[in-house]
Scaffold this active site. Structure first.
Site, PDB file in Angstrom:
ATOM      1  N   ASP A   1      -8.122   1.901   6.710  1.00  0.00           N
ATOM      2  CA  ASP A   1      -7.873   2.012   5.271  1.00  0.00           C
ATOM      3  C   ASP A   1      -7.100   0.815   4.733  1.00  0.00           C
ATOM      4  O   ASP A   1      -7.404   0.286   3.671  1.00  0.00           O
ATOM      5  CB  ASP A   1      -7.072   3.286   4.967  1.00  0.00           C
ATOM      6  CG  ASP A   1      -7.991   4.494   4.826  1.00  0.00           C
ATOM      7  OD1 ASP A   1      -9.221   4.277   4.754  1.00  0.00           O
ATOM      8  OD2 ASP A   1      -7.479   5.624   4.786  1.00  0.00           O
TER       9      ASP A   1
ATOM     10  N   ASP B   1      -4.509  -0.382   9.758  1.00  0.00           N
ATOM     11  CA  ASP B   1      -5.601   0.514  10.137  1.00  0.00           C
ATOM     12  C   ASP B   1      -6.799   0.248   9.236  1.00  0.00           C
ATOM     13  O   ASP B   1      -6.787  -0.676   8.423  1.00  0.00           O
ATOM     14  CB  ASP B   1      -5.149   1.982  10.053  1.00  0.00           C
ATOM     15  CG  ASP B   1      -4.716   2.365   8.638  1.00  0.00           C
ATOM     16  OD1 ASP B   1      -4.922   1.555   7.695  1.00  0.00           O
ATOM     17  OD2 ASP B   1      -4.176   3.469   8.466  1.00  0.00           O
TER      18      ASP B   1
ATOM     19  N   ASP C   1      -1.266  -1.158   5.713  1.00  0.00           N
ATOM     20  CA  ASP C   1      -1.211  -0.623   7.077  1.00  0.00           C
ATOM     21  C   ASP C   1      -2.211  -1.342   7.975  1.00  0.00           C
ATOM     22  O   ASP C   1      -3.238  -1.816   7.517  1.00  0.00           O
ATOM     23  CB  ASP C   1      -1.573   0.876   7.067  1.00  0.00           C
ATOM     24  CG  ASP C   1      -0.476   1.708   6.416  1.00  0.00           C
ATOM     25  OD1 ASP C   1       0.667   1.210   6.335  1.00  0.00           O
ATOM     26  OD2 ASP C   1      -0.779   2.834   5.980  1.00  0.00           O
TER      27      ASP C   1
ATOM     28  N   GLU D   1       0.841  -1.192   0.000  1.00  0.00           N
ATOM     29  CA  GLU D   1       0.000   0.000   0.000  1.00  0.00           C
ATOM     30  C   GLU D   1       0.881   1.249   0.000  1.00  0.00           C
ATOM     31  O   GLU D   1       1.664   1.465   0.913  1.00  0.00           O
ATOM     32  CB  GLU D   1      -0.887  -0.023   1.260  1.00  0.00           C
ATOM     33  CG  GLU D   1      -1.670   1.252   1.489  1.00  0.00           C
ATOM     34  CD  GLU D   1      -2.439   1.213   2.824  1.00  0.00           C
ATOM     35  OE1 GLU D   1      -2.307   0.218   3.574  1.00  0.00           O
ATOM     36  OE2 GLU D   1      -3.161   2.178   3.104  1.00  0.00           O
TER      37      GLU D   1
END
Ligand code: 0RA
Length: 660
Positions: free
Chosen positions: A506, A504, A502, A429
């Site tokens: 997203d 998180d 990541d 990403e």
């Protein structure tokens, strides 16, 4: 043994020896396929299928399974009860005969359709042979009978135990023999749930339940609509073109044909063919008959009603089956299962029977529901048009050499090894993490493909739209497998495709979008176990003297801190309980990583890419039906469902464990 046969003087008891169960214990694999997890669960099927048969024949209304604390399992039905009168050939009761003589089960076949699969239906005696203990209880005329076996041999002959207020029924308890099933003898609750759910769908009106004494879990199923309910459930989370489900159940000759179908607005075809309640994933004659009739009826209707113009080509089967969810269930006396894995129905007459029933009743349905008919035809027309556009788009891209894998995407930092088995593709990403990954990697075996921003949601995208998306095209090119009807797994350039995002919301979203793409458009790659999720660390713990530790979860961080405190204490350090845990542990700093970008190339390598250190989660599809439902829910219209999934579960990547 052959001497005994030649002696010409054998009586009933010798027949039993000749047909005895020793061969089953000698070669269990020949009778139940495997002696691993599948074999153990196959035993449940052998026993419970008989109870389901009794329900199909109309004599039982329920089948209850209980997983016992002591390693056994009990299957109970409220059918007629296996007969307990003396069997003329063996001199034993019918019940004892069924449970001790190989293949004896079929001879007692009740009325209606004998739906044992014919393939697996080797019967309860095999289960008995492979169990350390089996107890059969039968209730007939208010009397309870009981017989007990060990490894297939009678240890407590059939005995009348007494009166009971249960009217009739059969209850079989067995304990798989650990000397046969060396890998495992543990019953999997989820397997039982899945099996009973399907049996309930396929036999309308039967109540099934499972209770797990080990965990107190329990679940029950009852579907009044049978395969109609099945279709309805397969379409949950999808927009259907009408709530009205087509349904037909008709006898033809000595067989039965049952079909339910409903269209949704996706592009996926989901047709599940069953023969005698056994799923036939490779189809066969029943499926061929169904498809032929569906295509013919819809084209005829479209022509007759001028929805398809004279000069237009007929709609193809593929166009007509876009967005189709259907269950086909045939019952026949002597099913022939063909193919390498016996997953295909071979009986030639079934093609005609299904075609006949489908043609007649689906034509009526279209005539009676013109609004639905029009939507179905228009949907197929749209599919035909889109297919032509997609083909043009793909041909165009292929002409430019963009998909052939010879021409690798510019963003890909490839590895030097050409041995796909040892090669890995990290899909990363963001460009900055991509940069660190490139510097940190082992460039011999690790390739890096950075993806920018959000990935296209391919749950609802057709091929032409996907091919207009640069990130997706890079991915297809890099992997070397093609797409759509040019897909070919043998071109796979990396045996591990690792999604690194990541930790998180997203990042989880991107991971989910990528998994959706792989599941919907490269299923074989997922099924081959080639897709992984990288798990980057969540925390960096630092102490004086350049000491550091990485923690991959909150729990791991807390455990590390406790261990550090313990270690200091045992080394004689004074620990003040009023200090913060961090101070007690002698730590200077606890850093929470918000993204991969916060790590430099060395850290990324050490924590997330170095084979000895990293944590990878393999993405599995144990149950394609459930995974399908999850993706529909997840990537379809319902945003709230999607949000909660992404926040809680996406990183787990075990589609099977999710509740849908
Ligand atoms: C054949 C005849 C009869 C019962 C059954 C089979 C039967 C078998 C199983 C296996 C599990 N549960 C079962 N329930 C019934 C009885 C025929 C009669 O009573 O006349």
């Amino acid at each position: 043994m052959s001497n005994q046969i030649n002696s010409g003087s054998y009586d009933g008891s010798q027949i039993q020896v000749l047909e005895g169960l020793e061969p089953v214990r000698k070669r269990p694999g020949m009778y139940i396929g495997s002696t691993g997890y599948d074999g153990v669960h196959h035993l449940i099927k052998e026993i419970a299928d008989n109870s389901i048969d009794e329900a199909i024949a109309g004599f039982a209304t329920r089948v209850d399974v209980k997983i016992l604390k002591d390693g056994g399992i009990t299957v109970t039905d409220d059918g007629r009860g296996i007969p307990v009168d003396k069997h003329p050939k063996t001199g034993l009761s019918a019940l004892e005969t069924v449970l001790t003589v190989l293949h004896a089960g079929g001879k007692f076949g009740g009325g209606g359709y004998k739906v044992s699969s014919g393939l697996h239906g080797v019967g309860s005696s095999v289960v008995n042979a492979l169990s350390t203990k089996m107890i059969a209880e039968v209730v007939r005329d208010g009397q309870l009978y009981r017989v007990e076996f060990e490894r297939g041999k009678i240890v407590q002959p059939l005995k009348k135990i007494g009166k009971t207020n249960r009217v009739t029924g059969t209850s079989i308890t067995f304990y798989p023999d650990p000397t046969i099933f060396k890998e495992t003898v543990d019953f999997d609750y989820k397997w039982v749930v899945n099996y009973l759910r399907h049996q309930s769908y396929l036999t309308k009106g039967v109540f099934t339940s499972v209770q797990d004494e080990r965990t107190q879990e329990r679940q029950a199923f009852y579907f009044e609509g049978g395969i109609r309910s099945y279709v309805k459930n397969l379409n949950i989370g999808k927009d259907v073109i009408s709530e009205n489900i087509f349904y037909v159940e008709r006898p033809v000759e000595d067989c039965m044909v049952e079909i339910a179908l409903q269209y949704n607005d996706t592009y996926t075809e989901m047709v599940k063919p069953f023969a005698n309640n056994v799923l036939t994933p490779d189809g066969g004659t029943h499926l061929v008959g169904f498809k032929a009739a569906l295509t013919r009826v819809i084209n005829d209707y479209a022509r007759k009603n001028n929805l398809l113009k004279e000069k237009e080509d007929n709609l193809t089967g593929d166009d007509i089956r876009e967005g189709l969810t259907a269950v086909i269930l045939v019952k026949l006396p002597d099913p022939q299962f063909e193919g390498q894995t016996k997953n295909k129905l071979g009986n030639p007459e079934m093609r005609r029977y299904v075609d006949q029933v489908m043609s007649e009743y689906f034509s009526y349905y279209l005539e009676e529901n013109p609004a639905i008919a029009k939507k179905v035809v228009n949907k197929a027309l749209l599919a035909a048009r889109a297919r032509r556009a997609a083909r043009a788009a793909r041909d165009n891209i292929i002409r430019k050499g963009a998909l052939d894998g010879l021409n690798l995407p510019g963003k890909l930092a490839d590895c030097s090894s050409k041995d796909a088995k040892e090669c890995e593709l990290y899909i990363v990403e963001g460009d900055s993490a991509g940069g660190s990954a490139k510097s940190g990697r082992d460039s011999r075996t690790q390739a890096i493909l950075p993806l920018r921003g959000k990935v296209l949601n391919t749950e609802r995208a057709r091929l032409d739209r996907m091919l207009a998306n640069n990130e997706i095209v890079s991915l297809i090119k890099g992997m070397g497998v093609g797409i759509g009807d040019t897909f070919d797994i043998s071109g796979l350039r990396y045996h591990r495709i690792i999604i690194m995002t990541d930790a998180d919301v997203d990042g989880s979203h991107i991971a989910t979008l990528l998994m959706t793409f792989f599941f919907r458009h490269m299923k074989e790659v997922v099924e081959g176990g080639h897709i992984y999720l990288a798990k980057p660390p969540l925390y960096l713990l630092k102490a004086t003297g350049n000491k550091k530790w990485y923690a991959y979860s909150d729990e791991e961080k807390d455990n590390m801190i406790s261990e550090l405190i313990e270690k200091r204490r045992s080394n004689g350090a004074k620990i003040n309980p009023d200090d913060s845990p961090m101070k007690q542990a002698g730590l200077n700093d606890i850093q929470r990583y918000k993204g991969l970008g916060e790590m430099d190339a060395d850290q990324l390598w050490e924590t997330t890419m170095k084979p000895e250190n990293r944590v990878l989660i393999q993405v599995k599809v144990e149950d394609a039906e459930r995974a399908d439902a999850i993706f529909s829910k997840l990537m379809g219209d319902e945003v709230s469902l999607r949000k909660s999934f992404i926040q809680t579960r996406a990183k787990d990547a075990n589609f099977d464990e999710l509740d849908v």
